[in-house]
Design a protein around this motif. Structure first.
Motif, PDB file in Angstrom:
ATOM      1  N   THR A  83       0.831  -1.389  -0.171  1.00 24.71           N
ATOM      2  CA  THR A  83       0.082  -0.135   0.038  1.00 24.71           C
ATOM      3  C   THR A  83       0.761   1.104  -0.197  1.00 24.71           C
ATOM      4  O   THR A  83       0.049   2.410  -0.077  1.00 24.71           O
ATOM      5  N   PHE A  84       2.150   1.223  -0.088  1.00 22.57           N
ATOM      6  CA  PHE A  84       3.093   2.313  -0.190  1.00 22.57           C
ATOM      7  C   PHE A  84       2.603   3.010  -1.408  1.00 22.57           C
ATOM      8  O   PHE A  84       2.190   2.180  -2.479  1.00 22.57           O
ATOM      9  N   PRO A  85       2.653   4.706  -1.389  1.00 23.07           N
ATOM     10  CA  PRO A  85       2.032   5.184  -2.560  1.00 23.07           C
ATOM     11  C   PRO A  85       2.728   4.879  -3.910  1.00 23.07           C
ATOM     12  O   PRO A  85       3.775   4.751  -3.982  1.00 23.07           O
ATOM     13  N   GLY A  86       1.647   4.275  -4.736  1.00 32.09           N
ATOM     14  CA  GLY A  86       2.131   3.984  -6.167  1.00 32.09           C
ATOM     15  C   GLY A  86       2.346   2.565  -6.250  1.00 32.09           C
ATOM     16  O   GLY A  86       2.495   1.775  -7.504  1.00 32.09           O
ATOM     17  N   HIS A  87       3.017   1.774  -5.112  1.00 29.33           N
ATOM     18  CA  HIS A  87       3.500   0.371  -5.255  1.00 29.33           C
ATOM     19  C   HIS A  87       2.468  -0.533  -5.707  1.00 29.33           C
ATOM     20  O   HIS A  87       2.966  -1.791  -6.515  1.00 29.33           O
ATOM     21  N   TYR A  88       1.310  -0.341  -5.445  1.00 26.50           N
ATOM     22  CA  TYR A  88       0.284  -1.677  -5.715  1.00 26.50           C
ATOM     23  C   TYR A  88       0.114  -1.833  -7.332  1.00 26.50           C
ATOM     24  O   TYR A  88      -0.118  -2.996  -7.817  1.00 26.50           O
ATOM     25  N   ALA A  89       0.618  -0.965  -8.187  1.00 25.27           N
ATOM     26  CA  ALA A  89       0.756  -1.155  -9.762  1.00 25.27           C
ATOM     27  C   ALA A  89       1.664  -2.187 -10.150  1.00 25.27           C
ATOM     28  O   ALA A  89       1.453  -3.037 -10.925  1.00 25.27           O
ATOM     29  N   LEU A  90       2.603  -2.392  -9.307  1.00 21.01           N
ATOM     30  CA  LEU A  90       3.793  -3.735  -9.423  1.00 21.01           C
ATOM     31  C   LEU A  90       3.605  -4.501  -8.519  1.00 21.01           C
ATOM     32  O   LEU A  90       3.869  -5.769  -8.689  1.00 21.01           O
ATOM     33  N   MET A  91       3.546  -4.203  -7.173  1.00 15.53           N
ATOM     34  CA  MET A  91       3.473  -5.020  -6.083  1.00 15.53           C
ATOM     35  C   MET A  91       2.009  -5.732  -5.666  1.00 15.53           C
ATOM     36  O   MET A  91       1.535  -5.139  -4.878  1.00 15.53           O
ATOM     37  N   GLN A  92       1.682  -6.657  -6.342  1.00 18.68           N
ATOM     38  CA  GLN A  92       0.483  -7.309  -6.084  1.00 18.68           C
ATOM     39  C   GLN A  92       0.689  -8.638  -6.671  1.00 18.68           C
ATOM     40  O   GLN A  92       1.291  -9.089  -7.186  1.00 18.68           O
ATOM     41  N   GLY A  93      -0.423  -9.537  -5.963  1.00 20.78           N
ATOM     42  CA  GLY A  93      -0.510 -10.983  -6.519  1.00 20.78           C
ATOM     43  C   GLY A  93      -1.791 -11.368  -6.194  1.00 20.78           C
ATOM     44  O   GLY A  93      -2.835 -10.715  -5.411  1.00 20.78           O
ATOM     45  N   LYS A  94      -2.033 -12.633  -6.319  1.00 17.90           N
ATOM     46  CA  LYS A  94      -3.158 -13.602  -6.084  1.00 17.90           C
ATOM     47  C   LYS A  94      -2.822 -14.433  -4.599  1.00 17.90           C
ATOM     48  O   LYS A  94      -1.810 -15.155  -4.745  1.00 17.90           O
ATOM     49  N   PHE A  95      -3.797 -14.417  -3.861  1.00 18.33           N
ATOM     50  CA  PHE A  95      -3.701 -15.112  -2.878  1.00 18.33           C
ATOM     51  C   PHE A  95      -4.769 -16.189  -2.996  1.00 18.33           C
ATOM     52  O   PHE A  95      -6.006 -16.142  -2.908  1.00 18.33           O
ATOM     53  N   ILE A  96      -4.640 -17.507  -3.298  1.00 19.65           N
ATOM     54  CA  ILE A  96      -5.406 -18.410  -3.519  1.00 19.65           C
ATOM     55  C   ILE A  96      -5.711 -19.365  -2.263  1.00 19.65           C
ATOM     56  O   ILE A  96      -4.715 -20.018  -1.683  1.00 19.65           O
ATOM     57  N   VAL A  97      -7.030 -19.453  -2.091  1.00 27.15           N
ATOM     58  CA  VAL A  97      -7.222 -20.183  -0.899  1.00 27.15           C
ATOM     59  C   VAL A  97      -8.167 -21.265  -1.545  1.00 27.15           C
ATOM     60  O   VAL A  97      -9.019 -21.417  -2.159  1.00 27.15           O
TER      61      VAL A  97
END
Length: 170
Positions: A155-169
């Motif tokens: 959630t650091f400003p602007g990071h979500y554009a690159l720092m994201q993924g899927k958490f599959i349960v």
């Protein structure tokens, strides 16, 4: 006649070049390369131990994490970069199914006093780590939610554009 042959050869050259162009695969910033889900790093069926790293290039080393519903998840976030938290901070936040990542990410940019977790959107988070600077790490434990696919992000400003993924349960 020579002019007609030159025009014909030029037309053939262009048509051959065009067919090559059509076969090219272009990649842009929106193109995603699906990678194999990262297996959990423990043999205990009741506890899923996961380590994820964030770096100074705004990247997580995993884009898919897979666990079982109801498992205790022991997640360690390591900031393997060198930059300090105020410049290149990272956290790991797991969003609820109904949360919109872009909306959360934009709101987070103004939540500096709350570690970039928007106070009016805490109901959109299942769990999150604190914000870390280079060389720091934190381990959190939580129970995996019901089966489905969730989004995790920084959630650091602007990071979500690159720092994201899927958490599959499962």
């Amino acid at each position: 006649m020579k002019k007609l042959i030159l025009v014909f050869l030029a037309a053939v050259s262009f048509s051959c070049g065009e067919s090559k162009k059509e076969n090219k695969t272009e990649m842009n910033a929106d193109t995603r390369i699906e990678e194999k889900a990262t297996p959990v790093e423990t043999a205990d069926a009741k506890v899923a131990e996961v380590t994820i790293e964030g770096n100074d290039q705004m990247k997580f080393n995993k884009s898919i994490i897979r666990v079982k519903a109801g498992q205790t998840v022991k997640l360690t976030l390591k900031h393997v970069g060198k930059m300090e938290k105020a410049v290149m901070g990272h956290n790991w936040a797991l969003l609820t199914k109904d949360a919109d990542m872009a909306t959360v990410g934009q709101a987070a940019a103004t939540a500096v006093d709350n570690d970039y977790i928007p106070a009016d959107m805490t109901d959109k988070f299942i769990v999150h780590t604190k914000m870390l600077g280079g060389g720091e790490s934190e381990t959190i434990e939580f129970e995996a939610p019901e089966p489905g696919t969730y989004i995790f992000m920084c959630t650091f400003p602007g990071h979500y554009a690159l720092m994201q993924g899927k958490f599959i349960v499962e």
